[in-house]
Design a protein around this motif. Structure first.
Motif, short mmCIF file in Angstrom:
data_model
loop_
_atom_site.label_atom_id
_atom_site.label_comp_id
_atom_site.label_asym_id
_atom_site.label_seq_id
_atom_site.Cartn_x
_atom_site.Cartn_y
_atom_site.Cartn_z
N THR A 104 -0.98 -16.61 25.00
CA THR A 104 -1.26 -15.23 25.41
C THR A 104 -2.65 -14.87 24.88
O THR A 104 -3.21 -15.59 24.04
N PRO A 105 -3.21 -13.76 25.33
CA PRO A 105 -4.49 -13.33 24.73
C PRO A 105 -4.38 -13.19 23.20
O PRO A 105 -5.31 -13.58 22.48
N GLU A 106 -3.26 -12.69 22.71
CA GLU A 106 -3.05 -12.57 21.26
C GLU A 106 -3.02 -13.95 20.60
O GLU A 106 -3.57 -14.15 19.52
N GLY A 107 -2.39 -14.91 21.26
CA GLY A 107 -2.36 -16.28 20.74
C GLY A 107 -3.74 -16.90 20.69
O GLY A 107 -4.07 -17.64 19.76
N ARG A 108 -4.57 -16.58 21.67
CA ARG A 108 -5.95 -17.08 21.67
C ARG A 108 -6.76 -16.42 20.55
O ARG A 108 -7.56 -17.08 19.88
N ARG A 109 -6.57 -15.11 20.36
CA ARG A 109 -7.29 -14.39 19.29
C ARG A 109 -6.90 -14.91 17.90
O ARG A 109 -7.71 -14.90 16.98
N LEU A 110 -5.67 -15.36 17.76
CA LEU A 110 -5.19 -15.85 16.47
C LEU A 110 -6.00 -17.06 15.99
O LEU A 110 -6.10 -17.30 14.79
N ARG A 111 -6.57 -17.78 16.92
CA ARG A 111 -7.35 -18.97 16.57
C ARG A 111 -8.48 -18.63 15.59
O ARG A 111 -8.73 -19.38 14.64
N ALA A 112 -9.15 -17.51 15.80
CA ALA A 112 -10.26 -17.12 14.92
C ALA A 112 -9.77 -16.94 13.48
O ALA A 112 -10.45 -17.35 12.53
N GLU A 113 -8.61 -16.37 13.32
CA GLU A 113 -8.03 -16.20 11.99
C GLU A 113 -7.64 -17.57 11.40
O GLU A 113 -7.85 -17.83 10.22
N ALA A 114 -7.09 -18.42 12.24
CA ALA A 114 -6.63 -19.74 11.79
C ALA A 114 -7.79 -20.65 11.39
O ALA A 114 -7.60 -21.59 10.60
N GLU A 115 -8.99 -20.40 11.91
CA GLU A 115 -10.14 -21.25 11.57
C GLU A 115 -10.48 -21.18 10.08
O GLU A 115 -11.17 -22.04 9.56
N LYS A 116 -9.98 -20.17 9.38
CA LYS A 116 -10.22 -20.05 7.94
C LYS A 116 -9.31 -20.98 7.13
O LYS A 116 -9.57 -21.23 5.95
#
Length: 148
Positions: A104-116
């Motif tokens: 979902t768009p939210e799932g795609r946005r979560l990637r930026a947080e996960a990159e940490k």
């Protein structure tokens, strides 16, 4: 007083590869928990998201093969990710028997947080990138050798 273990004792606990792998696995996964908790993810859910961020869309079967999980384990995991709003599961228009998983768009946005997460884990382990790459290579060989 601790019992003395002969260096040739093949059953000495501290000489068992399975024991070292088990402890290492639990210990490293425990490092991920506080990093994943704010995202509402468990470690297996995080692995599914990693696969989807890299290969989306994936059928449930393809995702199971990538993660080496059976459908009985994967299905509840995906239901939870869907309830969190990170993925959608839909019937494949070409093959109604197949479920396709998309972000979902939210799932795609979560990637930026996960990159940490990876840099935080590397920092916490206190090992060089080269050591971790070597470890990964050795573990990959172990996994391959242990396959039926």
């Amino acid at each position: 007083m601790e019992p003395v273990t002969e260096p040739t004792d093949l059953l000495a606990l501290d000489r068992q590869v399975c024991f070292a792998l088990s402890i290492a696995s639990r210990s490293v996964i425990a490092l991920y928990r506080p990093l994943l908790q704010p995202m509402g993810l468990t470690h297996p859910q995080y692995l599914a998201m990693l696969a989807l961020w890299q290969h989306e869309p994936l059928s449930v079967k393809e995702l199971g093969e990538l993660l080496q999980l059976d459908a009985g384990t994967l299905s509840p995991l995906l239901k939870r990710l869907q309830s969190l709003g990170y993925v959608n599961r839909e019937r494949n228009a070409m093959d109604e028997r197949s479920l396709v998983v998309t972000l979902t768009p939210e799932g795609r946005r979560l990637r930026a947080e996960a990159e940490k997460i990876p840099p935080a884990i590397v920092d916490r382990l206190g090992m060089s990138l080269s050591e971790l790459q070597d470890l990964h290579a050795v573990l990959s060989r172990v996994i391959e050798a242990a396959r039926p």
